[in-house]
Motif scaffolding. Sequence first.
Motif, PDB file in Angstrom:
ATOM      1  N   PHE A  69      -4.576   3.006  -3.617  1.00 54.63           N
ATOM      2  CA  PHE A  69      -4.715   2.384  -2.297  1.00 54.63           C
ATOM      3  C   PHE A  69      -3.855   1.126  -2.205  1.00 54.63           C
ATOM      4  O   PHE A  69      -3.122   0.923  -1.225  1.00 54.63           O
ATOM      5  CB  PHE A  69      -6.180   2.050  -2.015  1.00 54.63           C
ATOM      6  CG  PHE A  69      -6.397   1.304  -0.733  1.00 54.63           C
ATOM      7  CD1 PHE A  69      -6.364   1.964   0.479  1.00 54.63           C
ATOM      8  CD2 PHE A  69      -6.610  -0.074  -0.736  1.00 54.63           C
ATOM      9  CE1 PHE A  69      -6.551   1.274   1.676  1.00 54.63           C
ATOM     10  CE2 PHE A  69      -6.792  -0.775   0.439  1.00 54.63           C
ATOM     11  CZ  PHE A  69      -6.760  -0.093   1.652  1.00 54.63           C
ATOM     12  N   VAL A 113      -3.546   9.650  -2.432  1.00 53.34           N
ATOM     13  CA  VAL A 113      -3.352   9.165  -3.801  1.00 53.34           C
ATOM     14  C   VAL A 113      -2.975  10.321  -4.722  1.00 53.34           C
ATOM     15  O   VAL A 113      -3.086  11.489  -4.363  1.00 53.34           O
ATOM     16  CB  VAL A 113      -4.617   8.447  -4.309  1.00 53.34           C
ATOM     17  CG1 VAL A 113      -4.827   7.142  -3.555  1.00 53.34           C
ATOM     18  CG2 VAL A 113      -5.849   9.340  -4.187  1.00 53.34           C
ATOM     19  N   ILE A 167      -4.719   6.518   4.434  1.00 52.42           N
ATOM     20  CA  ILE A 167      -4.634   7.118   3.108  1.00 52.42           C
ATOM     21  C   ILE A 167      -5.987   7.713   2.751  1.00 52.42           C
ATOM     22  O   ILE A 167      -7.032   7.148   3.073  1.00 52.42           O
ATOM     23  CB  ILE A 167      -4.187   6.087   2.041  1.00 52.42           C
ATOM     24  CG1 ILE A 167      -3.997   6.767   0.676  1.00 52.42           C
ATOM     25  CG2 ILE A 167      -5.142   4.909   1.955  1.00 52.42           C
ATOM     26  CD1 ILE A 167      -3.281   5.908  -0.347  1.00 52.42           C
ATOM     27  N   CYS A 199      -6.525   7.181  -7.458  1.00 55.01           N
ATOM     28  CA  CYS A 199      -7.425   6.280  -6.736  1.00 55.01           C
ATOM     29  C   CYS A 199      -7.940   5.181  -7.659  1.00 55.01           C
ATOM     30  O   CYS A 199      -7.888   3.999  -7.316  1.00 55.01           O
ATOM     31  CB  CYS A 199      -8.586   7.092  -6.160  1.00 55.01           C
ATOM     32  SG  CYS A 199      -9.669   6.165  -5.069  1.00 55.01           S
TER      33      CYS A 199
END
Length: 208
Positions: free
Chosen positions: A197, A173, A154, A192
């Motif tokens: 995450f 994100v 990610i 974020c």
Amino acid sequence: NCPVITCNGHILFDYDKDEIVDSIDLPEDIKDYAKKIYDKFPDAGIEAFNGKDIMIIRANDVVRRHLSYEKVDIVDVPFDIAAEKPWQKLLITDEEDGIKAIREYAKTIKPDSINILDTNRLFMEAGAIGVDKGSALLSLADHVGADRDKTFAIGNYYNDCEMINAAYLGACVADTPDDIKEMCGYVTKLTCSEGGFAEFVDFVMNMC
């Protein structure tokens, strides 16, 4: 525990053992490139990474905010002293107008051995050709004996694109630029700072 990818793929670091698993140095001509920017732009903040050490060649307000957020102490190192050591990452930063001018100038002096990476609105970094988070992800998978279909990644900015593409499932994100979202198999609902995450980790864990 698993080692982590740092310095845009130039270092694999094991935090449990507090040691570098693997590292790739930047080409030596990066130092001449950095010196030209250092001399031409006296307000530019410049950080060079040597293993676990962050050498602050010049601190500006952006560097101070960045390191304060990361809870890292500023250790000033003169350019000539820093240049004696191998570098695995070069970060150059300034306020918005300043970094724009630096980016334009940097393109005109870039040696063929390096890539210029925009890693944040105010951050510009340089890496060795052929080294990125994507190549590091595959090296990390080999190191821990994981098949590619067990790789998940990610990111949130352009220096994450190679890693997103290299992973079996690449994600980003919610506050990632739209053109990066298009290459992702999963886009979080959260930004974020909101916990994007963690949202992705939960998604992956529910897949397994």
